[in-house]
Design an enzyme around this catalytic site. Structure first.
Site, PDB file in Angstrom:
ATOM      1  N   ARG A   1       0.641  -1.378   0.681  1.00  0.00           N
ATOM      2  CA  ARG A   1       0.301   0.337  -0.013  1.00  0.00           C
ATOM      3  C   ARG A   1       0.746   1.133   0.152  1.00  0.00           C
ATOM      4  O   ARG A   1       2.409   0.858  -0.125  1.00  0.00           O
ATOM      5  CB  ARG A   1      -1.025  -0.147   1.159  1.00  0.00           C
ATOM      6  CG  ARG A   1       0.190   0.402   2.225  1.00  0.00           C
ATOM      7  CD  ARG A   1      -0.993   0.246   3.485  1.00  0.00           C
ATOM      8  NE  ARG A   1      -0.433   0.209   4.946  1.00  0.00           N
ATOM      9  CZ  ARG A   1      -0.259  -0.135   5.697  1.00  0.00           C
ATOM     10  NH1 ARG A   1      -1.668   0.411   5.895  1.00  0.00           N
ATOM     11  NH2 ARG A   1      -0.483  -0.197   7.352  1.00  0.00           N
TER      12      ARG A   1
ATOM     13  N   ASN B   1      -4.922   8.477   3.940  1.00  0.00           N
ATOM     14  CA  ASN B   1      -4.548   7.212   5.146  1.00  0.00           C
ATOM     15  C   ASN B   1      -3.511   7.555   5.663  1.00  0.00           C
ATOM     16  O   ASN B   1      -2.157   7.524   5.121  1.00  0.00           O
ATOM     17  CB  ASN B   1      -4.928   5.683   5.334  1.00  0.00           C
ATOM     18  CG  ASN B   1      -5.033   4.988   6.579  1.00  0.00           C
ATOM     19  OD1 ASN B   1      -6.119   5.792   7.015  1.00  0.00           O
ATOM     20  ND2 ASN B   1      -3.862   4.065   6.893  1.00  0.00           N
ATOM     21  N   GLU B   2      -2.627   7.768   7.441  1.00  0.00           N
ATOM     22  CA  GLU B   2      -1.538   7.811   7.304  1.00  0.00           C
ATOM     23  C   GLU B   2      -1.103   8.338   6.023  1.00  0.00           C
ATOM     24  O   GLU B   2       0.217   7.482   6.093  1.00  0.00           O
ATOM     25  CB  GLU B   2      -1.585   6.711   8.056  1.00  0.00           C
ATOM     26  CG  GLU B   2      -2.239   5.976   9.181  1.00  0.00           C
ATOM     27  CD  GLU B   2      -1.003   5.322  10.216  1.00  0.00           C
ATOM     28  OE1 GLU B   2      -0.552   4.526   9.609  1.00  0.00           O
ATOM     29  OE2 GLU B   2      -1.791   5.132  11.393  1.00  0.00           O
TER      30      GLU B   2
ATOM     31  N   GLU C   1      -7.062   5.365  15.410  1.00  0.00           N
ATOM     32  CA  GLU C   1      -6.832   4.142  15.642  1.00  0.00           C
ATOM     33  C   GLU C   1      -6.078   3.791  17.011  1.00  0.00           C
ATOM     34  O   GLU C   1      -5.087   4.403  17.619  1.00  0.00           O
ATOM     35  CB  GLU C   1      -6.371   3.794  14.664  1.00  0.00           C
ATOM     36  CG  GLU C   1      -6.989   3.516  13.388  1.00  0.00           C
ATOM     37  CD  GLU C   1      -5.250   3.450  12.093  1.00  0.00           C
ATOM     38  OE1 GLU C   1      -4.734   2.967  11.835  1.00  0.00           O
ATOM     39  OE2 GLU C   1      -5.861   3.917  10.650  1.00  0.00           O
TER      40      GLU C   1
ATOM     41  N   TRP D   1       2.756  -5.701  13.604  1.00  0.00           N
ATOM     42  CA  TRP D   1       4.434  -5.411  13.453  1.00  0.00           C
ATOM     43  C   TRP D   1       4.967  -5.551  13.457  1.00  0.00           C
ATOM     44  O   TRP D   1       6.566  -5.266  13.662  1.00  0.00           O
ATOM     45  CB  TRP D   1       3.247  -4.371  11.857  1.00  0.00           C
ATOM     46  CG  TRP D   1       2.684  -3.862  12.587  1.00  0.00           C
ATOM     47  CD1 TRP D   1       1.341  -3.228  12.355  1.00  0.00           C
ATOM     48  CD2 TRP D   1       3.236  -2.643  14.034  1.00  0.00           C
ATOM     49  NE1 TRP D   1       1.204  -2.469  13.862  1.00  0.00           N
ATOM     50  CE2 TRP D   1       1.806  -1.769  14.115  1.00  0.00           C
ATOM     51  CE3 TRP D   1       4.664  -1.806  14.238  1.00  0.00           C
ATOM     52  CZ2 TRP D   1       2.337  -0.975  15.219  1.00  0.00           C
ATOM     53  CZ3 TRP D   1       4.425  -1.315  15.193  1.00  0.00           C
ATOM     54  CH2 TRP D   1       3.616  -0.542  15.990  1.00  0.00           C
TER      55      TRP D   1
ATOM     56  N   GLU E   1      -2.459  -8.435   7.781  1.00  0.00           N
ATOM     57  CA  GLU E   1      -3.513  -8.064   8.905  1.00  0.00           C
ATOM     58  C   GLU E   1      -4.098  -9.129   9.896  1.00  0.00           C
ATOM     59  O   GLU E   1      -5.068  -8.686  10.886  1.00  0.00           O
ATOM     60  CB  GLU E   1      -3.113  -6.788   8.800  1.00  0.00           C
ATOM     61  CG  GLU E   1      -2.778  -5.393   8.543  1.00  0.00           C
ATOM     62  CD  GLU E   1      -2.715  -4.412   7.942  1.00  0.00           C
ATOM     63  OE1 GLU E   1      -2.222  -3.297   8.909  1.00  0.00           O
ATOM     64  OE2 GLU E   1      -4.287  -4.010   8.218  1.00  0.00           O
ATOM     65  N   LYS E   2      -3.789 -10.023   9.071  1.00  0.00           N
ATOM     66  CA  LYS E   2      -4.619 -11.011   9.906  1.00  0.00           C
ATOM     67  C   LYS E   2      -4.911 -11.572  11.699  1.00  0.00           C
ATOM     68  O   LYS E   2      -5.464 -12.322  12.403  1.00  0.00           O
ATOM     69  CB  LYS E   2      -4.946 -12.628   8.837  1.00  0.00           C
ATOM     70  CG  LYS E   2      -3.716 -13.120   8.596  1.00  0.00           C
ATOM     71  CD  LYS E   2      -3.740 -14.558   8.100  1.00  0.00           C
ATOM     72  CE  LYS E   2      -2.603 -15.167   7.751  1.00  0.00           C
ATOM     73  NZ  LYS E   2      -1.553 -14.588   6.718  1.00  0.00           N
ATOM     74  N   PHE E   3      -3.274 -10.866  11.731  1.00  0.00           N
ATOM     75  CA  PHE E   3      -2.563 -11.557  13.406  1.00  0.00           C
ATOM     76  C   PHE E   3      -2.866 -10.560  13.922  1.00  0.00           C
ATOM     77  O   PHE E   3      -2.948 -10.168  14.979  1.00  0.00           O
ATOM     78  CB  PHE E   3      -1.263 -12.408  13.493  1.00  0.00           C
ATOM     79  CG  PHE E   3      -2.379 -13.932  13.110  1.00  0.00           C
ATOM     80  CD1 PHE E   3      -2.834 -14.209  13.174  1.00  0.00           C
ATOM     81  CD2 PHE E   3      -1.230 -13.751  11.296  1.00  0.00           C
ATOM     82  CE1 PHE E   3      -2.925 -15.870  12.356  1.00  0.00           C
ATOM     83  CE2 PHE E   3      -1.558 -15.454  10.819  1.00  0.00           C
ATOM     84  CZ  PHE E   3      -2.021 -16.125  11.474  1.00  0.00           C
ATOM     85  N   HIS E   4      -3.576  -9.381  13.350  1.00  0.00           N
ATOM     86  CA  HIS E   4      -3.623  -8.274  13.592  1.00  0.00           C
ATOM     87  C   HIS E   4      -4.715  -7.681  15.015  1.00  0.00           C
ATOM     88  O   HIS E   4      -6.321  -8.513  14.302  1.00  0.00           O
ATOM     89  CB  HIS E   4      -3.280  -6.762  13.076  1.00  0.00           C
ATOM     90  CG  HIS E   4      -3.531  -5.528  13.326  1.00  0.00           C
ATOM     91  ND1 HIS E   4      -4.253  -4.867  14.550  1.00  0.00           N
ATOM     92  CD2 HIS E   4      -2.237  -4.257  13.806  1.00  0.00           C
ATOM     93  CE1 HIS E   4      -4.230  -3.952  15.188  1.00  0.00           C
ATOM     94  NE2 HIS E   4      -3.214  -3.352  14.631  1.00  0.00           N
TER      95      HIS E   4
HETATM   96  C1  GAL Z   1      -1.879   1.989  10.197  1.00  0.00           C
HETATM   97  C2  GAL Z   1      -2.681   1.781   9.331  1.00  0.00           C
HETATM   98  C3  GAL Z   1      -3.062   1.012   9.456  1.00  0.00           C
HETATM   99  C4  GAL Z   1      -3.515  -0.365  10.181  1.00  0.00           C
HETATM  100  C5  GAL Z   1      -2.878  -0.225  11.238  1.00  0.00           C
HETATM  101  C6  GAL Z   1      -2.260  -1.831  12.187  1.00  0.00           C
HETATM  102  O1  GAL Z   1      -0.797   2.573  10.044  1.00  0.00           O
HETATM  103  O2  GAL Z   1      -3.323   3.042   8.904  1.00  0.00           O
HETATM  104  O3  GAL Z   1      -4.470   0.968   7.924  1.00  0.00           O
HETATM  105  O4  GAL Z   1      -2.423  -1.187   8.405  1.00  0.00           O
HETATM  106  O5  GAL Z   1      -1.743   0.511  11.033  1.00  0.00           O
HETATM  107  O6  GAL Z   1      -2.043  -1.572  13.315  1.00  0.00           O
END
Ligand code: GAL
Length: 701
Positions: free
Chosen positions: A121, A159-160, A318, A326, A366-369
């Protein structure tokens, strides 16, 4: 006018009765039956606000000019029927494959010349004219389609911005950098002067010769590096502005923002500058699992966000319900930690609490987030805590719109962060945030609130002002800081402050040029310490990282090892700092070791109605704590309330005078806090004790 009073901002907050609650919602990853179940679960959790469509461009426009809005129409209609408001994204944070295929020139290029490819992304340069055309195009299509939709409460722009990549070095970026320099300086001669290009044969004959600071054989021109940082922050903001221009045209009644990443990790974007363009400040924050004091870093991020917002309420756009995916080792949050984290943000000014993301993905990176709805569904600790938080936030409705009270300011400047950490400096160990965060931590532990304030902003509200590693400072900002002392504040300036002007040109005549008069000192030479080296101070403390040869101007300073008594005459007349009073600085502590034995390490000077302190080294934790106690006592600042150790404390106050004390017990034992009033989460009278790991929000009598 504060941002809170601006019309679009009022329009946003009036949608919510209490603290808004929700998260990123990615329904495009799920079939319709799951999307319907989501509505029931959102009701159970008390969700009121969702960010939708952030990474959905490739599904909304699968081929150029061919749109499919069916799923988004359905989702927005259902959310609206459920009374949930939406921050609709511009969908521009991940260009679709067809666009990259057709226009690979939009891709980012690093300083080494590597082109960053698609498949992840944020694979675009903000200065790409082609990308801007497409991004403003999809933004317009979305704005036109949903401009009257009752769910639409806010635009979530991109986004960010600047996440993953914040500096772009391609040819189109180079051209944009040149245009930015032309606007900033007007002539190439002015650039040459600002960058000091007489050094190393760097004189430019025309703007065309200028490049971004790409990888070179040795250290690059510091002026060029600093301006490129300014440009890079501006280029991302300019991309934001291009999207917002479309939104303002189509939906002038809808506020717009983007989610910032204000924390100790995001250095490259000048959010104080960005804030001017955001209708409401929104921030994302993630705990660092390996940090044993992650609540302190959270407080730092939240306080910085509030500073960027100028004290107005802001959106926590968020954070995570539990683990992220991550970091090297992704520890889940402890029981109760999510509630503490969420309410700590509210305690520091957030009026919306949101997560990444609503439902945990079953596929993709991001399935483990963690998420609000975990893989395990409703019968999980996380879900129970999500429901509990939703009901707590509802009960905090009276807090909404109130502001955090602070009498201490820490001056914060992204440009100083950039410039103080450029290469070729006296010590690579001088980090902009180190001392600044140590002060913030020390005040956090003492239950004292701190505002982060830009050096050019008003300091009138503060009795204690801390200026750490403000290496580069303009005359105006130095004057602003000096004026705070004259007015009556206790001002402390630390080492490596006021050394250069905004062009990174040394202020000649003895350091710290910008603050010499204010502090009544003059530094002849820096003595940075070697790695791990510690110094003893005359007051019994120890220090590391830095020492320097400080003279008290107009005072008597005994340099014992050479057995001379010297008097230094200061006031060269070209200084920016105003020394309104004219006292001689008193020496409160000295270095004790050769070759600086007897040299001042901590000084204090009366200035007008206040004082100006100078700290010439980086004290250990206890010495810093003792210094903070002295500064608090001199400035008459006291903690929010008396409490046992381990309790985080803030006070928010409404315009009508009603005040709320947040007491967050991070310890594993019950703690007493001396405030009285109704505790809002339980709806009972506060009994003076916050249980281990719990939070109390007391509406004070
Ligand atoms: C942010 C992002 C989200 C998601 C999140 C995971 O940086 O805006 O889309 O990836 O981290 O922690």
């Amino acid at each position: 006018m504060s941002r809170k009073e601006s019309l679009p901002s009022i329009a946003l907050w009036r949608h919510f009765d209490g603290i808004a609650y929700g998260g990123d919602y990615n329904p495009e990853q799920w079939p319709v039956d799951v999307r319907l179940e989501d509505l029931d679960l959102m009701k159970e959790a008390g969700v009121t606000f969702l960010s939708v469509g952030i990474f959905s461009w490739a599904l909304l426009e699968p081929r150029e000019g061919e749109y499919d809005f069916r799923w988004l129409d359905e989702v927005l209609d259902n959310l609206s029927a459920a009374g949930i408001k939406v921050a609709l994204a511009t969908a521009t944070a991940a260009p679709p494959p067809w666009l990259v295929h057709k226009h690979p020139e939009i891709l980012p290029v690093t300083a080494e010349g590597t082109v960053l490819g698609p498949g992840s992304r944020r694979h675009y340069s903000p200065s790409s004219a082609v990308y801007r055309r497409y991004a403003t195009g999809i933004t317009r299509v979305l704005a036109e389609r949903y401009k009257e939709h009752p769910a639409l409460a806010l635009w979530h722009v991109d986004n960010e911005l600047g996440c993953h990549v914040s500096d772009f070095y391609g040819d189109e970026d180079a051209a944009a950098f040149r245009r930015w320099l032309e606007r900033r300086y007007g002539t190439i001669e002015a650039v040459n002067r600002a960058w000091g290009t007489a050094f190393w044969s760097q004189n430019y004959a025309s703007f065309e010769e200028i490049l971004p600071p790409r990888v070179a054989p040795f250290t690059l021109n510091p002026g060029q590096q600093l301006d490129f940082k300014r440009f890079s922050s501006w280029a991302l903001m300019d991309f934001y502005r291009a999207l917002v221009a479309v939104l303002r045209e189509v939906t002038p009644h809808i506020p717009a923002t983007t989610n910032l990443m204000a924390s100790s990790a995001t250095k490259s974007l000048d959010y104080f500058d960005w804030a001017q363009d955001l209708d409401v400040i929104a921030n994302d924050h993630y705990l660092v699992a390996a940090d044993p004091e992650s609540q302190v870093e959270l407080a730092f991020s939240a306080d910085l966000t509030r500073g960027i917002a100028g004290g107005d309420p802001w959106i926590l756009m968020e954070h995570s319900t539990s683990a992220v995916n991550w970091q090297p080792r992704n520890r889940p949050k402890l029981p109760g930690e999510m509630l503490r984290n969420s309410l700590a943000h509210v305690a520091r000014g957030a009026d919306a609490v949101m997560f990444f993301q609503w439902r945990q993905s079953y596929a993709g990176s991001e399935k483990f987030h963690s998420a609000m709805v975990p893989h395990g569904g409703r019968d999980t600790r996380v879900w129970r805590e999500v429901v509990e938080l939703g009901s707590a936030l509802k009960r905090l409705a009276p807090v909404r719109g109130s502001r955090v009270e602070s009498r201490v300011a820490i001056v914060f400047d992204y440009e100083a962060w950039w410039a103080s950490e450029l290469d070729s400096h006296p010590s690579q160990d001088v980090k902009y945030l180190d001392l600044l965060r140590s002060f913030h931590r020390s005040l956090f532990l003492r239950g004292v609130s701190v505002d982060f304030v830009h050096p050019s902003a008003s300091l009138d509200a503060y009795d204690l002002v801390l200026v750490c590693t403000l290496y580069n400072v303009s005359d105006e900002s130095a004057g602003n800081i000096a004026a705070a002392a004259s007015r009556g504040a206790t001002v402390l300036v630390s080492y490596f402050s006021g050394i250069v002007d905004e062009h990174d040109h040394v202020r000649l005549g003895g350091y710290p040029g910008a603050f010499r008069d204010l502090l009544g000192i003059k530094i002849e030479e820096f003595h940075p310490l070697l790695a791990g080296e510690q110094l003893k101070l005359s007051d019994g403390g120890t220090a590391s990282i830095w020492s320097e040869h400080v003279h008290v101007v107009g005072g008597v300073h005994i340099v014992e090892h050479v057995h001379i008594v010297e008097r230094v005459h200061g006031g060269d007349g070209d200084d920016a700092g105003s020394g309104a009073g004219s006292g001689t600085a008193e020496v409160l502590a000295t270095f004790t070791e050769y070759p600086l034995d007897g040299v001042p390490a901590l000084t204090r000077r009366e200035v007008g109605n206040g004082t100006a302190w100078y700290l010439a080294t980086c004290p250990d934790v206890d010495s810093l704590g003792a210094l903070v106690d002295r500064l608090l006592s001199e400035s008459g600042v006291s903690p929010v309330a008396a409490s046992d150790q381990g309790v985080e404390l803030t006070r928010r106050r409404r315009e009508d005078g009603k005040s709320f004390v947040f007491a967050i017990n991070h310890s594993r034992t019950d703690a007493s806090v001396s405030v009285s009033g109704m505790e809002l989460i339980s709806g009972t009278r506060f009994g003076g004790t916050v249980a281990a790991g719990a939070v109390a929000v007391v509406a004070e009598d």
